[in-house]
Scaffold this active site. Structure first.
Site, PDB file in Angstrom:
ATOM      1  N   HIS A  78       0.734  -1.320   0.009  1.00  0.00           N
ATOM      2  CA  HIS A  78       0.009   0.040  -0.098  1.00  0.00           C
ATOM      3  C   HIS A  78       0.883   1.228  -0.065  1.00  0.00           C
ATOM      4  CE1 HIS A  78      -2.861  -2.682   2.240  1.00  0.00           C
ATOM      5  NE2 HIS A  78      -3.098  -2.844   1.245  1.00  0.00           N
ATOM      6  N   LYS A 118       5.981   6.475   7.593  1.00  0.00           N
ATOM      7  CA  LYS A 118       5.257   5.489   8.576  1.00  0.00           C
ATOM      8  C   LYS A 118       6.585   4.867   9.495  1.00  0.00           C
ATOM      9  CE  LYS A 118       2.050   3.709   5.503  1.00  0.00           C
ATOM     10  NZ  LYS A 118       1.360   2.412   4.836  1.00  0.00           N
ATOM     11  N   TYR A 150       1.670   1.309  13.508  1.00  0.00           N
ATOM     12  CA  TYR A 150       2.107   2.221  12.668  1.00  0.00           C
ATOM     13  C   TYR A 150       1.821   3.609  13.158  1.00  0.00           C
ATOM     14  CZ  TYR A 150      -1.395   0.773   9.497  1.00  0.00           C
ATOM     15  OH  TYR A 150      -2.629   0.167   9.009  1.00  0.00           O
ATOM     16  N   ASP A 163      -7.051  -5.965  -2.144  1.00  0.00           N
ATOM     17  CA  ASP A 163      -5.428  -6.239  -2.294  1.00  0.00           C
ATOM     18  C   ASP A 163      -5.213  -7.304  -3.299  1.00  0.00           C
ATOM     19  OD1 ASP A 163      -4.813  -4.345  -0.436  1.00  0.00           O
ATOM     20  OD2 ASP A 163      -3.825  -5.817   0.985  1.00  0.00           O
TER      21      ASP A 163
END
Length: 181
Positions: free
Chosen positions: A62, A72, A132, A170
């Site tokens: 992603h 991140k 995250y 996905d």
């Protein structure tokens, strides 16, 4: 906090120091001043996310595009995950290259993923809790991705394909070449 470079430009392994005594352990998982001193990057995290997954759950790859791109800082809070990043910055000397690292609750390693990277992970243990921090807010209209089994990238997810649990969303992600136009 210890920071180690990865083969990918601007991507770092972050290892917090743990202090142990008879009560247990304590560690500072992130310190903005220490991070900036070592990397020169002035990151301001604005959103924290957490997911739980069972063995074989593969999330990714992603990323968010444009002004909504996100840096991140990722870690396994519980369990064991294989974390994979791909540099998708056209101007980068490491464009198209990937890096993977096993993140566990025990090794306390974290990965700083800069803006302009695709990111994904797979749970290797029976369950995992994955956290995250993000330096930009989630924006559905900016989200994108790359299919996990892209032939150009040829990523090794460390589990047999038949164990993968991948979301319908996905499974519809484009190839590396289609996503990075």
């Amino acid at each position: 906090m210890e920071l180690r470079p990865t083969p990918l430009k601007d991507c770092f392994i972050v290892i917090p120091r743990a202090f142990k005594d008879p009560r247990g352990t304590f560690c500072e998982t992130y310190n903005q001043q220490a991070f900036k001193k070592v990397t020169g990057l002035d990151i301001h995290f604005v959103q924290d996310n957490q997911s739980t997954s069972r063995r074989g759950v593969l999330r990714g790859l992603h990323f968010q595009k444009g002004n909504m791109a996100q840096a991140k800082l990722v870690r396994a809070i519980q369990g064991r995950v294989l974390d994979i990043v791909v540099d998708i910055r056209n101007e980068s000397e490491t464009f198209g290259q990937s890096f993977s690292i096993e993140l566990t609750a025990e090794n306390r390693k974290q990965l700083f993923v800069p803006r302009g990277f695709a990111h994904g992970f797979i749970t290797l243990s029976e369950t995992s809790v994955f956290g995250y921090k993000c330096d930009n807010f989630y924006d559905a209209s900016s989200e994108s991705g790359i299919i996990y089994n892209d032939a150009t990238l040829a990523l090794d997810w460390h589990l047999p394909d038949e164990e993968f649990i991948v979301s319908e969303k996905d499974l519809l992600l484009p190839s590396f070449k289609e996503a990075i136009v």
